[in-house]
Design a protein around this motif. Structure first.
Motif, PDB file in Angstrom:
ATOM      1  N   ARG A 259      -8.616 129.444 -54.362  1.00  0.00           N
ATOM      2  CA  ARG A 259      -9.450 129.349 -53.168  1.00  0.00           C
ATOM      3  C   ARG A 259     -10.019 127.934 -53.004  1.00  0.00           C
ATOM      4  O   ARG A 259     -10.103 127.401 -51.900  1.00  0.00           O
TER       5      ARG A 259
ATOM      6  N   SER B  69      -7.319 125.600 -51.765  1.00  0.00           N
ATOM      7  CA  SER B  69      -7.052 125.853 -50.348  1.00  0.00           C
ATOM      8  C   SER B  69      -8.120 125.218 -49.466  1.00  0.00           C
ATOM      9  O   SER B  69      -7.811 124.574 -48.462  1.00  0.00           O
TER      10      SER B  69
ATOM     11  N   ARG C 143      -7.734 121.442 -49.383  1.00  0.00           N
ATOM     12  CA  ARG C 143      -6.625 121.021 -48.527  1.00  0.00           C
ATOM     13  C   ARG C 143      -7.034 121.043 -47.060  1.00  0.00           C
ATOM     14  O   ARG C 143      -6.702 120.147 -46.289  1.00  0.00           O
ATOM     15  N   ARG C 144      -7.774 122.086 -46.667  1.00  0.00           N
ATOM     16  CA  ARG C 144      -8.225 122.167 -45.282  1.00  0.00           C
ATOM     17  C   ARG C 144      -9.191 121.022 -44.959  1.00  0.00           C
ATOM     18  O   ARG C 144      -9.218 120.512 -43.846  1.00  0.00           O
TER      19      ARG C 144
ATOM     20  N   TRP D  47      -5.797 130.273 -44.262  1.00  0.00           N
ATOM     21  CA  TRP D  47      -6.518 130.421 -45.538  1.00  0.00           C
ATOM     22  C   TRP D  47      -5.610 130.301 -46.753  1.00  0.00           C
ATOM     23  O   TRP D  47      -6.073 130.345 -47.878  1.00  0.00           O
ATOM     24  N   ASP D  48      -4.318 130.179 -46.535  1.00  0.00           N
ATOM     25  CA  ASP D  48      -3.346 130.037 -47.631  1.00  0.00           C
ATOM     26  C   ASP D  48      -3.332 131.229 -48.571  1.00  0.00           C
ATOM     27  O   ASP D  48      -3.087 131.076 -49.768  1.00  0.00           O
TER      28      ASP D  48
END
Length: 229
Positions: free
Chosen positions: A116, A119, A122-123, A190-191
């Motif tokens: 999490r 992810s 990355r966002r 959200w990957d």
């Protein structure tokens, strides 16, 4: 800040055992972890120095995690991951409503937590579109999206969006008029490589609507959401 294990994380957790174990686990992955045992201390540490991500427990003495998240969102779009005790669904909803990007359930599974965090980071480091991707200005009524600059405007006024809200909006903008299911958004925004809690989608859409207009994102009951052209 890059999506690397050198990211700085502010962990706010009042349980000493959990605080120590989570910090040690994240440090083993190379993250730099600063800890606080209560909400007010966490807020002070956040204001004193930059961090790349905040990991907040919901139940905190003094200023709880919900209040802390709300205060941080007044000035920052930094990624926020909430931690909630199992079964405290109302706490999860409250955290997402005030601006948290995602949540994990305690006791925290390290693999899930790190996934999490990666992810969210990355966002938070969305780069300008690559060659061949949409780079031109996108206009939907009073809403303007500048993909190359990663900026959003409504009636020519810049809109402050969190990295997750921006990623969600870009996903809608890439598929105007197309209904996107919650499962699709969980996977692409959200990957999530597995079925996740669709409430994170619903509440992020709710926050996004408040910023870009309630009618801009349409609910297609039983299917998902679409961006109106």
């Amino acid at each position: 800040m890059s999506d690397s294990a050198a990211a700085k994380i502010l962990l706010v957790e009042d349980d000493e055992v959990i605080r120590r174990s989570v910090a040690m686990a994240l440090e083993r992955y190379g993250y730099h972890v600063t800890v606080a045992a209560d909400g007010l201390t966490g807020l002070e540490l956040f204001r004193e120095g930059a961090c790349d991500l905040l990991l907040l427990d919901v139940m905190l003495p003094g200023l709880d995690g919900i209040g802390l998240c709300r205060r941080i969102r007044e000035t920052s779009t930094a990624p926020i991951l909430m931690m909630s005790a199992r079964g405290h669904s109302l706490d999860v909803v409250a955290g997402l409503e005030v601006g948290a990007d995602d949540y994990v359930v305690k006791p925290v599974d390290t693999a899930v937590l790190v996934a999490r965090i990666r992810s969210l980071l990355r966002r938070a480091t969305l780069s300008s579109p690559k060659q061949g991707e949409q780079t031109g200005r996108l206009v939907f009524g009073d809403l303007t999206i500048e993909p190359a600059a990663l900026e959003v405007y409504r009636d020519d006024e810049k809109v402050a969006v969190t990295p997750t809200e921006l990623r969600l909006l870009l996903e809608f903008a890439a598929n105007p008029g197309v209904v996107l299911s919650r499962q699709t958004l969980l996977r692409d925004v959200w990957d999530y490589g597995w079925d996740g809690d669709s409430r994170v989608v619903d509440l992020c859409v709710q926050r996004l609507r408040k910023k870009i207009g309630a009618d801009r994102v349409e609910t297609v009951r039983g299917f998902g959401y679409k961006l109106r052209r």
